[in-house]
Design a protein around this motif. Structure first.
Motif, short mmCIF file in Angstrom:
data_model
loop_
_atom_site.label_atom_id
_atom_site.label_comp_id
_atom_site.label_asym_id
_atom_site.label_seq_id
_atom_site.Cartn_x
_atom_site.Cartn_y
_atom_site.Cartn_z
N ILE A 35 -6.33 -37.13 85.17
CA ILE A 35 -5.63 -37.38 83.92
C ILE A 35 -5.36 -38.86 83.67
O ILE A 35 -5.13 -39.27 82.51
N HIS A 38 -6.65 -40.87 80.60
CA HIS A 38 -6.29 -40.38 79.27
C HIS A 38 -4.81 -40.58 78.95
O HIS A 38 -4.38 -40.19 77.87
N ARG A 192 -5.05 -33.85 77.99
CA ARG A 192 -6.29 -34.59 77.75
C ARG A 192 -6.81 -34.34 76.34
O ARG A 192 -7.21 -35.27 75.62
#
Length: 362
Positions: A35, A38, A192
């Motif tokens: 993650i 993002h 995301r």
């Protein structure tokens, strides 16, 4: 929507990584790596929660919580002949453990083990009628004696089932730790998708891979304490009732492949529930409804009563054979759940009021 290759790889990596409650560091490293590109910021708090944050704005604070911890065991004793005994972490049915391949996760790497009991041939007639107790089970790592076993494992080392998974027909996937790797995957993947959507978010989105849910909803409590959300949605698994012996009269009609489950009841804010249903219908996302008439036994419980109160929702992933080595889910369900939560985040703004009120058409 379909799960893209990177998201599928993230799912399988997380499912293959140990995360017993209190020992989530390995899987949280997998979460952070996926993650971080993002998010405006990713941090790990002192409790072990991983918190991804979107760029700051003047909008409300929205928290998604999916616990990354799984049930497990930990080494409690090594006897004089080198056999290992263990305590459980979370709620186990000891019948599920007999004859299982296990892994002990030491600081020096994984150690293969098997867990068993006295063979049926040697059980006395009265023993055959008894339900096996945890104290009657032991782990065998193949050690020659106590010294070799103690050189290999230490008291307090965590233990999991063998973290192997197998595809079944269609899009069904079976193996341990679907509870709640699938819920964690959903909130991280929803982040995301929302963060990479064409329009910037009008809310401050925090997606949290929470810890220690299986032993008391502990990570969600501390994460909410630092985020202070205005709105929160927990994602966890729920019992699928589309298999033998499950009573639909009590559990509802919950099917694998039927879509994410939107839960109604006193633990849920009715305006959040209404928004989830409206978004699912507007975007052709299949969904199912379930009712729980009490405080839920998952992160939604503590999120709702944080501080002065949080507008809380619960989205659940249908799961067969919970807390076993063969938990079974539909990957379409988690894909649709991630899409629903992404749409919820994209819909939220400062104009929203989640104060409970009488429905317009009542």
């Amino acid at each position: 929507m379909t799960i893209d290759d990177s998201a599928r790889q993230f799912l399988m990596a997380a499912l293959s990584t140990p995360s017993p409650s209190g020992y989530e560091e390995r899987v949280q490293a997998v979460v952070r790596e996926y993650i971080a590109p993002h998010a405006a910021d990713v941090r790990t708090d002192v409790h072990g929660n991983v918190i991804a944050r979107s760029p700051s704005c003047d909008g409300p604070r929205l928290m998604y919580a999916g616990h990354c911890d799984q049930i497990g065991m930990l080494v409690s004793y090594v006897d004089e002949t080198g056999f290992v005994y263990a305590n459980t972490i979370g709620g186990w049915d000891p019948q599920q453990l007999v004859g299982q391949a296990m892994t002990i996760w030491t600081d020096n790497g994984p150690v293969a083990a098997v867990i068993s009991r006295k063979p049926i041939h040697l059980l006395k007639p009265e023993e055959r009628k008894e339900v096996v107790q945890l104290e009657q089970l032991w782990l065998d790592i193949g050690a020659a004696d106590q010294d070799e076993a103690r050189r290999t494992v230490r008291i307090g080392d965590p233990i999991t089932l063998d973290l192997r998974h197998r595809p079944l027909l269609g899009d069904h996937l079976a193996g341990p730790a679907m509870d709640n790797t699938t819920g964690m995957w959903t909130v991280i993947e929803a982040f995301r998708r929302a963060a990479t959507a064409a329009d910037p978010l009008a809310c401050n989105l925090y997606s949290v891979s929470t810890v220690q849910e299986e032993i008391g909803l502990r990570g969600a409590k501390t994460a909410a304490g630092s985020i202070n959300p205005d709105v929160a949605i927990a994602v966890d698994v729920t019992h699928a009732s589309d298999c033998p012996t499950i009573d639909k009269n009590q559990q509802g009609d919950i099917r694998l492949g039927g879509g994410p489950v939107i839960v109604r009841g006193p633990n849920m804010n009715p305006q959040v529930v209404r928004r989830l249903v409206e978004l699912a219908e507007a975007h052709d996302i299949p969904y199912q409804l379930a009712a729980v008439g009490r405080a839920t036994p998952n992160d939604a419980n503590v999120l709702q009563i944080h501080g002065g109160g949080v507008a809380t929702g619960l989205v659940a992933i249908p799961n067969r054979y919970m807390h076993s080595a063969v938990e079974t889910i539909s990957t379409a369900d988690i894909d649709h759940a991630a899409e629903l939560l992404s749409r919820f985040a994209q819909s939220l703004s400062s104009d929203d009021d989640f104060t409970p009120r009488v429905p317009v058409n009542s």
